[in-house]
Design a protein around this motif. Structure first.
Motif, PDB file in Angstrom:
ATOM      1  N   THR A 139       0.843  -1.187   0.000  1.00  0.00           N
ATOM      2  CA  THR A 139       0.000   0.000   0.000  1.00  0.00           C
ATOM      3  C   THR A 139       0.883   1.242   0.000  1.00  0.00           C
ATOM      4  O   THR A 139       1.640   1.471   0.938  1.00  0.00           O
ATOM      5  N   GLU A 140       0.785   2.044  -1.071  1.00  0.00           N
ATOM      6  CA  GLU A 140       1.574   3.267  -1.182  1.00  0.00           C
ATOM      7  C   GLU A 140       0.895   4.424  -0.458  1.00  0.00           C
ATOM      8  O   GLU A 140       1.557   5.242   0.157  1.00  0.00           O
ATOM      9  N   PHE A 141      -0.435   4.519  -0.593  1.00  0.00           N
ATOM     10  CA  PHE A 141      -1.176   5.484   0.200  1.00  0.00           C
ATOM     11  C   PHE A 141      -2.574   4.976   0.464  1.00  0.00           C
ATOM     12  O   PHE A 141      -3.065   4.077  -0.219  1.00  0.00           O
ATOM     13  N   GLU A 142      -3.191   5.554   1.483  1.00  0.00           N
ATOM     14  CA  GLU A 142      -4.551   5.188   1.869  1.00  0.00           C
ATOM     15  C   GLU A 142      -5.327   6.454   2.196  1.00  0.00           C
ATOM     16  O   GLU A 142      -4.820   7.330   2.898  1.00  0.00           O
ATOM     17  N   HIS A 143      -6.524   6.548   1.648  1.00  0.00           N
ATOM     18  CA  HIS A 143      -7.455   7.624   1.984  1.00  0.00           C
ATOM     19  C   HIS A 143      -8.660   6.989   2.663  1.00  0.00           C
ATOM     20  O   HIS A 143      -9.171   5.979   2.189  1.00  0.00           O
ATOM     21  N   ARG A 144      -9.134   7.598   3.753  1.00  0.00           N
ATOM     22  CA  ARG A 144     -10.372   7.182   4.417  1.00  0.00           C
ATOM     23  C   ARG A 144     -11.274   8.400   4.481  1.00  0.00           C
ATOM     24  O   ARG A 144     -10.867   9.446   4.983  1.00  0.00           O
ATOM     25  N   TYR A 145     -12.483   8.238   3.950  1.00  0.00           N
ATOM     26  CA  TYR A 145     -13.421   9.349   3.851  1.00  0.00           C
ATOM     27  C   TYR A 145     -14.628   9.120   4.742  1.00  0.00           C
ATOM     28  O   TYR A 145     -15.116   7.994   4.864  1.00  0.00           O
ATOM     29  N   SER A 146     -15.119  10.220   5.332  1.00  0.00           N
ATOM     30  CA  SER A 146     -16.403  10.185   6.032  1.00  0.00           C
ATOM     31  C   SER A 146     -17.247  11.328   5.480  1.00  0.00           C
ATOM     32  O   SER A 146     -16.722  12.324   4.974  1.00  0.00           O
ATOM     33  N   TYR A 147     -18.556  11.161   5.588  1.00  0.00           N
ATOM     34  CA  TYR A 147     -19.489  12.058   4.922  1.00  0.00           C
ATOM     35  C   TYR A 147     -20.547  12.579   5.885  1.00  0.00           C
ATOM     36  O   TYR A 147     -20.913  11.906   6.849  1.00  0.00           O
ATOM     37  N   TYR A 148     -21.055  13.774   5.583  1.00  0.00           N
ATOM     38  CA  TYR A 148     -22.237  14.281   6.272  1.00  0.00           C
ATOM     39  C   TYR A 148     -23.442  13.480   5.789  1.00  0.00           C
ATOM     40  O   TYR A 148     -23.380  12.811   4.751  1.00  0.00           O
ATOM     41  N   GLU A 149     -24.531  13.553   6.521  1.00  0.00           N
ATOM     42  CA  GLU A 149     -25.729  12.788   6.151  1.00  0.00           C
ATOM     43  C   GLU A 149     -26.242  13.144   4.763  1.00  0.00           C
ATOM     44  O   GLU A 149     -26.846  12.310   4.085  1.00  0.00           O
ATOM     45  N   ASP A 150     -26.016  14.382   4.314  1.00  0.00           N
ATOM     46  CA  ASP A 150     -26.486  14.789   2.984  1.00  0.00           C
ATOM     47  C   ASP A 150     -25.545  14.338   1.863  1.00  0.00           C
ATOM     48  O   ASP A 150     -25.781  14.621   0.698  1.00  0.00           O
ATOM     49  N   GLY A 151     -24.464  13.633   2.200  1.00  0.00           N
ATOM     50  CA  GLY A 151     -23.564  13.067   1.205  1.00  0.00           C
ATOM     51  C   GLY A 151     -22.317  13.882   0.921  1.00  0.00           C
ATOM     52  O   GLY A 151     -21.432  13.415   0.207  1.00  0.00           O
ATOM     53  N   ARG A 152     -22.226  15.084   1.447  1.00  0.00           N
ATOM     54  CA  ARG A 152     -21.018  15.888   1.229  1.00  0.00           C
ATOM     55  C   ARG A 152     -19.876  15.373   2.099  1.00  0.00           C
ATOM     56  O   ARG A 152     -20.094  14.863   3.194  1.00  0.00           O
ATOM     57  N   LEU A 153     -18.660  15.553   1.586  1.00  0.00           N
ATOM     58  CA  LEU A 153     -17.465  15.075   2.285  1.00  0.00           C
ATOM     59  C   LEU A 153     -17.284  15.823   3.605  1.00  0.00           C
ATOM     60  O   LEU A 153     -17.329  17.052   3.655  1.00  0.00           O
ATOM     61  N   LYS A 154     -17.087  15.071   4.668  1.00  0.00           N
ATOM     62  CA  LYS A 154     -16.894  15.634   6.007  1.00  0.00           C
ATOM     63  C   LYS A 154     -15.417  15.630   6.401  1.00  0.00           C
ATOM     64  O   LYS A 154     -14.903  16.608   6.916  1.00  0.00           O
ATOM     65  N   GLN A 155     -14.735  14.497   6.147  1.00  0.00           N
ATOM     66  CA  GLN A 155     -13.347  14.361   6.574  1.00  0.00           C
ATOM     67  C   GLN A 155     -12.606  13.395   5.658  1.00  0.00           C
ATOM     68  O   GLN A 155     -13.171  12.424   5.172  1.00  0.00           O
ATOM     69  N   ALA A 156     -11.321  13.695   5.445  1.00  0.00           N
ATOM     70  CA  ALA A 156     -10.430  12.791   4.714  1.00  0.00           C
ATOM     71  C   ALA A 156      -9.204  12.550   5.574  1.00  0.00           C
ATOM     72  O   ALA A 156      -8.573  13.497   6.037  1.00  0.00           O
ATOM     73  N   LEU A 157      -8.914  11.290   5.831  1.00  0.00           N
ATOM     74  CA  LEU A 157      -7.689  10.885   6.524  1.00  0.00           C
ATOM     75  C   LEU A 157      -6.776  10.292   5.462  1.00  0.00           C
ATOM     76  O   LEU A 157      -7.139   9.319   4.802  1.00  0.00           O
ATOM     77  N   ILE A 158      -5.606  10.871   5.294  1.00  0.00           N
ATOM     78  CA  ILE A 158      -4.697  10.460   4.228  1.00  0.00           C
ATOM     79  C   ILE A 158      -3.384  10.008   4.855  1.00  0.00           C
ATOM     80  O   ILE A 158      -2.744  10.764   5.591  1.00  0.00           O
ATOM     81  N   SER A 159      -2.998   8.772   4.577  1.00  0.00           N
ATOM     82  CA  SER A 159      -1.713   8.279   5.077  1.00  0.00           C
ATOM     83  C   SER A 159      -0.835   7.873   3.899  1.00  0.00           C
ATOM     84  O   SER A 159      -1.295   7.239   2.957  1.00  0.00           O
ATOM     85  N   GLU A 160       0.400   8.291   3.974  1.00  0.00           N
ATOM     86  CA  GLU A 160       1.401   7.976   2.956  1.00  0.00           C
ATOM     87  C   GLU A 160       2.209   6.780   3.430  1.00  0.00           C
ATOM     88  O   GLU A 160       2.106   6.373   4.586  1.00  0.00           O
ATOM     89  N   GLU A 161       3.060   6.261   2.560  1.00  0.00           N
ATOM     90  CA  GLU A 161       3.799   5.056   2.924  1.00  0.00           C
ATOM     91  C   GLU A 161       4.773   5.271   4.076  1.00  0.00           C
ATOM     92  O   GLU A 161       5.161   4.328   4.729  1.00  0.00           O
ATOM     93  N   GLU A 162       5.138   6.518   4.375  1.00  0.00           N
ATOM     94  CA  GLU A 162       6.010   6.798   5.518  1.00  0.00           C
ATOM     95  C   GLU A 162       5.203   6.868   6.813  1.00  0.00           C
ATOM     96  O   GLU A 162       5.694   7.331   7.829  1.00  0.00           O
TER      97      GLU A 162
END
Length: 94
Positions: free
Chosen positions: A59-82
């Motif tokens: 895995t070179e990178f990983e994104h984890r997304y969470s959303y508001y109830e209306d479907g808009r993006l709430k949060q992005a957690l981004i981890s790189e290989e380091e």
């Protein structure tokens, strides 16, 4: 209760905004012939929840997304290989 995801694989993504827009879906059979691909995990509402870039089995990178109830993006957690983690919070106003 653990959330169930539908997992699909792609050759690339388009655009620069989040969540990433994965494109060119590939079959499980074609996946065996690829060294680099993106794995998308979709929630029950068909929203991209987890995105992994896989390079030669790692895995070179990983994104984890969470959303508001209306479907808009709430949060992005981004981890790189380091193992550096970046948290981006979105205010819901779009």
């Amino acid at each position: 209760m653990k959330e169930q995801y539908q997992i699909r694989c792609y050759t690339s993504y388009s655009g620069v905004s989040l969540p990433l827009n994965l494109v060119c879906e590939i079959s499980e059979q074609d996946l065996r012939n690829r060294n680099i691909y993106f794995q998308g995990c979709y929630d029950k509402d068909n929203r991209l929840s987890i995105c992994l870039k896989i390079v030669y089995g790692e895995t070179e990178f990983e994104h984890r997304y969470s959303y508001y109830e209306d479907g808009r993006l709430k949060q992005a957690l981004i981890s790189e290989e380091e193992n550096e983690l970046t948290t981006l919070n979105f205010d819901g106003s779009g």
